[in-house]
Design an enzyme around this catalytic site. Structure first.
Site, mmCIF file in Angstrom:
data_model
loop_
_atom_site.group_PDB
_atom_site.id
_atom_site.type_symbol
_atom_site.label_atom_id
_atom_site.label_comp_id
_atom_site.label_asym_id
_atom_site.label_seq_id
_atom_site.Cartn_x
_atom_site.Cartn_y
_atom_site.Cartn_z
ATOM 1 N N LYS A 22 -51.612 28.539 7.665
ATOM 2 C CA LYS A 22 -50.632 29.097 8.378
ATOM 3 C C LYS A 22 -50.392 28.061 9.733
ATOM 4 O O LYS A 22 -49.249 27.859 10.117
ATOM 5 C CB LYS A 22 -51.045 30.323 9.088
ATOM 6 N N ASN A 23 -51.564 27.744 10.185
ATOM 7 C CA ASN A 23 -51.564 26.905 11.483
ATOM 8 C C ASN A 23 -51.041 25.233 11.325
ATOM 9 O O ASN A 23 -51.050 24.742 12.282
ATOM 10 C CB ASN A 23 -52.960 26.790 12.234
ATOM 11 N N ARG A 91 -46.744 33.608 19.728
ATOM 12 C CA ARG A 91 -47.172 32.425 20.741
ATOM 13 C C ARG A 91 -46.683 31.151 19.936
ATOM 14 O O ARG A 91 -46.108 30.444 20.683
ATOM 15 C CB ARG A 91 -48.646 32.565 21.051
ATOM 16 N N CYS A 115 -52.054 37.545 24.903
ATOM 17 C CA CYS A 115 -52.365 38.554 23.716
ATOM 18 C C CYS A 115 -53.802 38.873 23.823
ATOM 19 O O CYS A 115 -54.444 38.473 24.941
ATOM 20 C CB CYS A 115 -52.381 37.687 22.488
ATOM 21 N N ARG A 120 -52.738 33.323 27.313
ATOM 22 C CA ARG A 120 -52.469 31.986 26.621
ATOM 23 C C ARG A 120 -51.610 31.066 27.311
ATOM 24 O O ARG A 120 -50.374 30.949 27.407
ATOM 25 C CB ARG A 120 -51.736 32.554 25.424
ATOM 26 N N PRO A 121 -52.236 30.268 28.514
ATOM 27 C CA PRO A 121 -51.306 29.450 29.300
ATOM 28 C C PRO A 121 -50.633 28.362 28.566
ATOM 29 O O PRO A 121 -50.928 28.042 27.263
ATOM 30 C CB PRO A 121 -52.319 29.120 30.263
ATOM 31 N N ILE A 122 -49.632 27.849 28.879
ATOM 32 C CA ILE A 122 -48.889 26.978 28.332
ATOM 33 C C ILE A 122 -48.862 25.576 29.414
ATOM 34 O O ILE A 122 -47.719 24.497 29.132
ATOM 35 C CB ILE A 122 -47.659 27.026 27.666
ATOM 36 N N ASP A 123 -49.706 25.690 30.326
ATOM 37 C CA ASP A 123 -49.670 24.623 31.605
ATOM 38 C C ASP A 123 -49.767 23.224 30.864
ATOM 39 O O ASP A 123 -49.093 22.269 31.184
ATOM 40 C CB ASP A 123 -50.761 24.904 32.478
ATOM 41 N N LEU A 124 -50.541 23.105 29.880
ATOM 42 C CA LEU A 124 -50.877 21.557 29.301
ATOM 43 C C LEU A 124 -49.805 21.195 28.657
ATOM 44 O O LEU A 124 -49.367 20.006 28.847
ATOM 45 C CB LEU A 124 -52.134 21.793 28.509
ATOM 46 N N ASP A 306 -61.833 30.781 15.449
ATOM 47 C CA ASP A 306 -60.871 31.534 14.608
ATOM 48 C C ASP A 306 -61.999 32.351 13.309
ATOM 49 O O ASP A 306 -61.494 33.158 12.820
ATOM 50 C CB ASP A 306 -59.866 30.749 13.862
ATOM 51 N N ARG A 398 -50.215 38.929 9.594
ATOM 52 C CA ARG A 398 -49.635 37.949 10.123
ATOM 53 C C ARG A 398 -50.200 36.581 9.797
ATOM 54 O O ARG A 398 -49.616 35.473 9.482
ATOM 55 C CB ARG A 398 -49.781 37.847 11.610
HETATM 56 C C1 EPZ Z 1 -54.131 27.441 18.055
HETATM 57 O O1 EPZ Z 1 -53.860 28.098 18.927
HETATM 58 C C2 EPZ Z 1 -54.160 28.274 16.781
HETATM 59 N N1 EPZ Z 1 -52.828 28.765 16.402
HETATM 60 C C3 EPZ Z 1 -55.085 29.626 17.242
HETATM 61 O O2 EPZ Z 1 -55.282 30.134 15.818
HETATM 62 C C4 EPZ Z 1 -56.378 28.873 17.153
HETATM 63 O O3 EPZ Z 1 -57.484 29.838 17.691
HETATM 64 C C5 EPZ Z 1 -56.463 27.913 18.585
HETATM 65 O O4 EPZ Z 1 -55.619 26.742 18.135
HETATM 66 C C6 EPZ Z 1 -57.881 27.121 18.761
HETATM 67 O O5 EPZ Z 1 -58.070 26.599 17.726
HETATM 68 C C7 EPZ Z 1 -51.982 28.097 15.828
HETATM 69 O O6 EPZ Z 1 -52.356 26.767 15.502
HETATM 70 C C8 EPZ Z 1 -50.758 28.731 15.572
HETATM 71 P P1 EPZ Z 1 -54.880 26.121 22.344
HETATM 72 P P2 EPZ Z 1 -53.316 27.388 20.457
HETATM 73 O O7 EPZ Z 1 -53.861 25.723 22.653
HETATM 74 O O8 EPZ Z 1 -52.836 25.870 20.296
HETATM 75 C C9 EPZ Z 1 -56.312 26.922 26.567
HETATM 76 C C10 EPZ Z 1 -55.274 32.306 14.664
HETATM 77 O O9 EPZ Z 1 -56.071 33.297 14.631
HETATM 78 N N2 EPZ Z 1 -55.174 26.537 26.860
HETATM 79 O O10 EPZ Z 1 -55.763 25.232 21.389
HETATM 80 O O11 EPZ Z 1 -52.354 28.206 20.971
HETATM 81 C C11 EPZ Z 1 -56.274 28.085 25.818
HETATM 82 O O12 EPZ Z 1 -56.146 29.255 26.825
HETATM 83 C C12 EPZ Z 1 -54.897 31.574 16.042
HETATM 84 O O13 EPZ Z 1 -54.908 31.710 13.841
HETATM 85 C C13 EPZ Z 1 -54.619 26.208 28.351
HETATM 86 O O14 EPZ Z 1 -55.530 26.400 29.026
HETATM 87 O O15 EPZ Z 1 -54.514 27.171 21.233
HETATM 88 C C14 EPZ Z 1 -57.464 28.183 25.273
HETATM 89 O O16 EPZ Z 1 -58.659 28.681 25.961
HETATM 90 C C15 EPZ Z 1 -55.448 32.650 16.944
HETATM 91 N N3 EPZ Z 1 -53.638 25.797 28.710
HETATM 92 C C16 EPZ Z 1 -57.668 26.595 24.870
HETATM 93 O O17 EPZ Z 1 -57.006 25.985 25.721
HETATM 94 C C17 EPZ Z 1 -52.579 25.195 27.610
HETATM 95 O O18 EPZ Z 1 -51.662 24.904 28.029
HETATM 96 C C18 EPZ Z 1 -57.440 26.376 23.400
HETATM 97 O O19 EPZ Z 1 -56.111 26.803 23.200
HETATM 98 C C19 EPZ Z 1 -52.912 25.535 26.151
HETATM 99 C C20 EPZ Z 1 -54.028 26.098 25.961
#
Ligand code: EPZ
Length: 419
Positions: A22-23, A91, A115, A120-124, A306, A398
């Site tokens: 999926k991911n 997301r 969620c 789930r920030p997107i600042d980065l 996960d 999902r």
């Molecule tokens: C991906 O989510 C996966 N989803 C998630 O799987 C997985 O848990 C996660 O990566 C971590 O491995 C998909 O690939 C669709 P991140 P993503 O950005 O990319 C923080 C599942 O169960 N962060 O790597 O959204 C964030 O809050 C799902 O299949 C910021 O601070 O996760 C977290 O603490 C759930 N700022 C950490 O980084 C940002 O701009 C990792 O998040 C982005 C993220």
């Protein structure tokens, strides 16, 4: 809404085929927006998250078909505005931002909500795109991004919880069409990021370093339509590995990528599992009582967040004290209260779960909350004495393709009922 009714006590025995990831499929589907030419993607799991993404692509103007695991997309005529109604459901839809910006020079995306696994920030993501020259505004819950031409630059994607998977995807996709070279430092190394990079390279992108913390992308003027086969889902595979162990069974998993499961395999072997790997197949069973262990979730190649909920379910019935520290999503413990309703003894110290193994769990009505927590509750139901009813299984649908059918095929007593 559907629920699962699980009767515990049946070991899982037999063979299970692992579906496509999926991911990996989600960002690859978003990447089809980068070209006006048709793309064909195989081994796509039939999940609600995938269907949401296809709806978003169609809403943007792409032509989409999805049959027997193969998606055909042609994004010849697209516009740049997504719909809140669709984006709020998932997301991962944020990963259309980079491709739209690269292809059209502008994009309007609804801010993904939070969620249950945490903020789930997107600042980065946004900081990275601004570094590439995009103007970003946030208005009325929408991100409005514009960039007549993205300019290659050095982008640092390290956050306080490590790197960002979808953030790396977004910047990598945007950078394929930027002017000059982009260097992503502190990039995510997940196999799904590598799979996306392979897809983009097939399209004509110039990318090096995928799968490492430093990815280099040289912008090109055009990306062509391609055909691709999505990698196997390592989290589905890990979930069934736990299923074999928690039920006292013996499973053969096929069509998986064992090399993507190093941390999970290592941890379960440490707990006493017998795991044999031959090519893209794995045989896993417990040859005796498992041992309690300690685990920390980290970005890849560490133990995946996960798999944290599934690990909690397994260790709740392993003698001794196990510990799992959640370093990626510190609040990702919605499953603990439900496991405790089944008799688990788990204390939460900050973002570390201390699991006191009990002799057995008892079946109970429990509530699914997020994708992986829901899977953990089904796993707990496999071993619990009596009947466990898992409500709101749309969470599971999902991310797991036909999980009830797959589990029934190896001996589980699980049925889907209307709630
Ligand atoms: C991906 O989510 C996966 N989803 C998630 O799987 C997985 O848990 C996660 O990566 C971590 O491995 C998909 O690939 C669709 P991140 P993503 O950005 O990319 C923080 C599942 O169960 N962060 O790597 O959204 C964030 O809050 C799902 O299949 C910021 O601070 O996760 C977290 O603490 C759930 N700022 C950490 O980084 C940002 O701009 C990792 O998040 C982005 C993220």
């Amino acid at each position: 809404m559907d629920k699962f009714v699980v009767h515990g006590g049946n070991p899982l025995r037999g063979s299970l085929r692992i579906s496509g990831s999926k991911n990996s499929a989600l960002p690859i589907l978003a990447a089809t927006l980068l070209t006006p030419e048709p793309c064909i993607i195989h081994n796509v799991p039939n999940l609600s998250d995938i269907r949401y993404m296809l709806q978003i692509l169609q809403h943007l103007g792409a032509e989409v078909t999805f049959e027997n695991g193969t998606v055909r997309v042609c994004a010849a005529n697209i516009h740049s505005e997504t719909s809140y109604d669709l984006v709020r459901k998932m997301r991962a839809s944020i990963c259309v931002l980079g491709p739209l910006l690269a292809r059209l020079g502008r994009a309007t995306i609804s801010l993904p909500g939070g969620c249950v696994i945490g903020d789930r920030p997107i600042d980065l993501h946004l900081k990275g795109l601004e570094t590439l020259g995009a103007q970003i505004e946030v208005e009325e819950g929408n991100v409005i991004a514009s960039a007549p031409r993205l300019i290659g630059s050095e982008v640092f994607l390290g956050g306080k919880f490590g790197s960002t998977v979808l953030g790396t995807d977004n910047i990598m996709m945007a950078a394929t069409r930027a002017k000059g070279v982009t260097i992503i430092e502190s990039a995510a190394c997940e196999p799904e990021v590598r799979d996306l990079a392979e897809f983009l390279i097939k399209m004509g992108a110039k990318i090096q370093g995928q799968g490492t913390r430093r990815i280099e992308i040289e912008g090109v003027d055009f990306l062509r339509g391609v055909e691709h086969h999505v990698i196997p889902d390592r989290i589905e595979a890990g979930t069934f590995m736990v299923g074999a162990l928690i039920s006292g069974g013996d499973l053969r998993l096929t069509h998986l990528a064992p090399e993507h499961l190093g941390a999970v395999t290592n941890a379960l072997k440490q707990a006493g599992a017998e795991i044999k790997i031959e090519g893209n197949e794995m045989q896993i069973r417990a040859t005796g009582p498992l041992k309690s262990i300690e685990v920390i979730t980290e970005t890849y190649p560490g133990f995946p967040t996960d798999m944290q909920a599934q690990f909690c379910a397994l260790m709740s019935v392993v003698p001794g004290i196990s510990v799992i520290a959640e370093k990626v999503f510190p609040n990702r413990f919605m499953h603990l209260s439900e496991l405790k309703r089944m008799g688990a003894k788990i204390d939460l110290e900050g973002s570390t779960a201390i699991i006191h193994g009990v002799d057995h769990l008892g079946g109970a009505p429990v509530m699914a909350s997020d994708l992986r927590a829901s899977a953990a509750l089904v796993l707990a139901g496999l071993v619990a004495k009596g009947v466990t009813t898992v409500n709101r299984v749309y969470h599971i649908d999902r991310g797991y393709e036909k999980i009830d059918e797959k589990l029934r095929s190896v001996g589980a007593v699980i049925e889907r009922q209307k709630e």
